[in-house]
Design a protein around this motif. Sequence first.
Motif, PDB file in Angstrom:
ATOM      1  N   CYS A  20       0.806  -1.214   0.000  1.00 34.28           N
ATOM      2  CA  CYS A  20       0.000   0.000   0.000  1.00 34.28           C
ATOM      3  C   CYS A  20       0.839   1.262   0.000  1.00 34.28           C
ATOM      4  N   VAL A  21       2.129   1.159  -0.333  1.00 31.52           N
ATOM      5  CA  VAL A  21       3.010   2.315  -0.240  1.00 31.52           C
ATOM      6  C   VAL A  21       2.464   3.503  -0.997  1.00 31.52           C
ATOM      7  N   PHE A  22       1.823   3.271  -2.112  1.00 32.36           N
ATOM      8  CA  PHE A  22       1.428   4.384  -2.957  1.00 32.36           C
ATOM      9  C   PHE A  22      -0.087   4.495  -3.033  1.00 32.36           C
ATOM     10  N   CYS A  23      -0.741   4.380  -1.889  1.00 33.64           N
ATOM     11  CA  CYS A  23      -2.189   4.425  -1.831  1.00 33.64           C
ATOM     12  C   CYS A  23      -2.742   5.833  -1.841  1.00 33.64           C
ATOM     13  N   ALA A  24      -1.924   6.836  -1.897  1.00 34.24           N
ATOM     14  CA  ALA A  24      -2.413   8.204  -1.812  1.00 34.24           C
ATOM     15  C   ALA A  24      -2.747   8.730  -3.185  1.00 34.24           C
ATOM     16  N   ASP A 102      -9.672   8.214   5.104  1.00 39.45           N
ATOM     17  CA  ASP A 102      -9.089   9.173   6.031  1.00 39.45           C
ATOM     18  C   ASP A 102      -8.123   8.530   7.024  1.00 39.45           C
ATOM     19  N   GLY A 103      -7.957   7.199   6.954  1.00 40.75           N
ATOM     20  CA  GLY A 103      -7.006   6.517   7.806  1.00 40.75           C
ATOM     21  C   GLY A 103      -7.439   6.384   9.251  1.00 40.75           C
ATOM     22  N   ASN A 104      -8.709   6.588   9.546  1.00 36.67           N
ATOM     23  CA  ASN A 104      -9.174   6.552  10.926  1.00 36.67           C
ATOM     24  C   ASN A 104      -9.948   5.292  11.299  1.00 36.67           C
ATOM     25  N   THR A 105     -10.295   4.471  10.327  1.00 39.60           N
ATOM     26  CA  THR A 105     -11.063   3.259  10.604  1.00 39.60           C
ATOM     27  C   THR A 105     -10.408   2.072   9.910  1.00 39.60           C
ATOM     28  N   LEU A 106     -10.277   0.978  10.639  1.00 43.53           N
ATOM     29  CA  LEU A 106      -9.696  -0.244  10.096  1.00 43.53           C
ATOM     30  C   LEU A 106     -10.526  -1.437  10.540  1.00 43.53           C
ATOM     31  N   ARG A 107     -10.907  -2.290   9.586  1.00 43.83           N
ATOM     32  CA  ARG A 107     -11.543  -3.565   9.893  1.00 43.83           C
ATOM     33  C   ARG A 107     -10.605  -4.667   9.426  1.00 43.83           C
ATOM     34  N   PHE A 108     -10.440  -5.722  10.233  1.00 42.06           N
ATOM     35  CA  PHE A 108      -9.441  -6.733   9.919  1.00 42.06           C
ATOM     36  C   PHE A 108      -9.936  -8.126  10.266  1.00 42.06           C
ATOM     37  N   ASN A 109      -9.427  -9.093   9.513  1.00 46.63           N
ATOM     38  CA  ASN A 109      -9.761 -10.499   9.728  1.00 46.63           C
ATOM     39  C   ASN A 109      -8.618 -11.340   9.179  1.00 46.63           C
ATOM     40  N   SER A 110      -8.098 -12.286   9.975  1.00 44.66           N
ATOM     41  CA  SER A 110      -7.032 -13.165   9.497  1.00 44.66           C
ATOM     42  C   SER A 110      -7.183 -14.538  10.125  1.00 44.66           C
ATOM     43  N   PHE A 154      -2.290   3.292  10.967  1.00 47.77           N
ATOM     44  CA  PHE A 154      -2.848   2.170  10.222  1.00 47.77           C
ATOM     45  C   PHE A 154      -2.049   2.025   8.924  1.00 47.77           C
ATOM     46  N   PRO A 155      -2.181   0.874   8.222  1.00 47.69           N
ATOM     47  CA  PRO A 155      -1.274   0.593   7.097  1.00 47.69           C
ATOM     48  C   PRO A 155      -1.221   1.653   6.004  1.00 47.69           C
ATOM     49  N   VAL A 156      -2.369   2.082   5.467  1.00 41.24           N
ATOM     50  CA  VAL A 156      -2.343   3.043   4.366  1.00 41.24           C
ATOM     51  C   VAL A 156      -1.806   4.387   4.840  1.00 41.24           C
ATOM     52  N   GLN A 157      -2.221   4.788   6.030  1.00 40.27           N
ATOM     53  CA  GLN A 157      -1.735   6.043   6.592  1.00 40.27           C
ATOM     54  C   GLN A 157      -0.220   6.005   6.783  1.00 40.27           C
ATOM     55  N   GLN A 159       1.872   4.203   5.058  1.00 40.71           N
ATOM     56  CA  GLN A 159       2.563   4.193   3.781  1.00 40.71           C
ATOM     57  C   GLN A 159       2.540   5.554   3.098  1.00 40.71           C
ATOM     58  N   LEU A 160       1.501   6.336   3.342  1.00 36.78           N
ATOM     59  CA  LEU A 160       1.492   7.702   2.832  1.00 36.78           C
ATOM     60  C   LEU A 160       2.649   8.498   3.416  1.00 36.78           C
ATOM     61  N   SER A 161       2.861   8.350   4.717  1.00 37.37           N
ATOM     62  CA  SER A 161       3.980   9.028   5.373  1.00 37.37           C
ATOM     63  C   SER A 161       5.319   8.518   4.837  1.00 37.37           C
ATOM     64  N   LEU A 162       5.395   7.202   4.584  1.00 36.29           N
ATOM     65  CA  LEU A 162       6.618   6.614   4.044  1.00 36.29           C
ATOM     66  C   LEU A 162       6.918   7.148   2.650  1.00 36.29           C
ATOM     67  N   LEU A 163       5.900   7.265   1.816  1.00 39.72           N
ATOM     68  CA  LEU A 163       6.095   7.793   0.472  1.00 39.72           C
ATOM     69  C   LEU A 163       6.578   9.235   0.504  1.00 39.72           C
ATOM     70  N   LYS A 164       6.001  10.029   1.387  1.00 42.34           N
ATOM     71  CA  LYS A 164       6.452  11.411   1.508  1.00 42.34           C
ATOM     72  C   LYS A 164       7.921  11.461   1.919  1.00 42.34           C
ATOM     73  N   ALA A 165       8.306  10.556   2.816  1.00 49.21           N
ATOM     74  CA  ALA A 165       9.705  10.503   3.239  1.00 49.21           C
ATOM     75  C   ALA A 165      10.610  10.109   2.072  1.00 49.21           C
ATOM     76  N   ALA A 166      10.172   9.145   1.269  1.00 54.14           N
ATOM     77  CA  ALA A 166      10.969   8.708   0.117  1.00 54.14           C
ATOM     78  C   ALA A 166      11.117   9.826  -0.905  1.00 54.14           C
ATOM     79  N   GLU A 167      10.027  10.515  -1.179  1.00 56.38           N
ATOM     80  CA  GLU A 167      10.076  11.598  -2.158  1.00 56.38           C
ATOM     81  C   GLU A 167      10.923  12.761  -1.669  1.00 56.38           C
ATOM     82  N   ALA A 168      11.029  12.895  -0.355  1.00 57.39           N
ATOM     83  CA  ALA A 168      11.862  13.959   0.214  1.00 57.39           C
ATOM     84  C   ALA A 168      13.337  13.573   0.270  1.00 57.39           C
ATOM     85  N   GLY A 169      13.639  12.336  -0.153  1.00 62.72           N
ATOM     86  CA  GLY A 169      15.025  11.889  -0.164  1.00 62.72           C
ATOM     87  C   GLY A 169      15.508  11.306   1.142  1.00 62.72           C
TER      88      GLY A 169
END
Length: 274
Positions: A20-24, A102-110, A154-157, A159-169
């Motif tokens: 989900c790295v590029f979910c934004a 909005d990254g505020n709700t997560l439903r999960f099942n495994s 949460f995962p998508v949230q 990865q959005l932060s991770l992508l911003k970090a990557a793009e910032a170098g």
Amino acid sequence: MSLLFKTIEKSVCSIVIALCVFCAGDLKSAELKSHKAHYTVNLADSAMPSQDVSDVEGEMSLELRQDCEGWTLEQLSDTIIYDNEGGAENIRWGYTIWESNDGNTLRFNSFRKVDGELVENIRGSAKRKVDGTGEISYVQPEVMKLPIEKDVLFPVQYQLSLLKAAEAGERLYVAKVFDGSTTEGAFEMNTFIGGMHKAEQTLGGKDPIQAHIPYWPLKIAVYGKNPEAFGPDYETRQEVFSNGVLKGYTIDYAPDFKIKGTLERLEFLAKQEC
């Protein structure tokens, strides 16, 4: 042999998160595409032969799709691990999440099955409040609640932060993440980000669908809640395209063994109109 490989599913979850790295969708430099991907799983080359594992074979499938309110991810892995005494263990693991835009709700099942026997079943939801704190509500394997701290993503949230970090170098991004894969709450992920590359070809050159698409190599170290542990629970190396497709991965269960996943089939899904 089950105890040795109990964390194999947790490590696959870090692959799920990296998917989900590029979910934004609002980032012009990268646009996630809903897709289905299929991977073969094998024992990776290692300089030190394992004392316990002679071979690994299996497959993993991932389906990522967007609806008008959020993202759904479904994953299924089926792996057979052979030991040096002629025995084998079949681990089947399934994982499904839905995360709001909005990254505020997560439903999960495994679930996890070993040689056909259900040994783990986790289901619940998590909700974040306006102040950033929140609560995890499990209904399986038992009813219980855990708090969510402000710094847990949460995962998508995440990865959005991770992508911003990557793009910032930036080359290192550290965060606490909750993905619903365990009953232990959040875990820490230390992600080392490599420089951007562009693929010349994928799928052995048979399918140019991903040719010239940018991707980033990632090295992720995952730390659990054991304060006495010296190192990470496991490490994984991944290559993720800017459209969200996982190019490949390696999971290192040092010093025991490594497994690798290789992309074999890829299908993009139609975008839902909202």
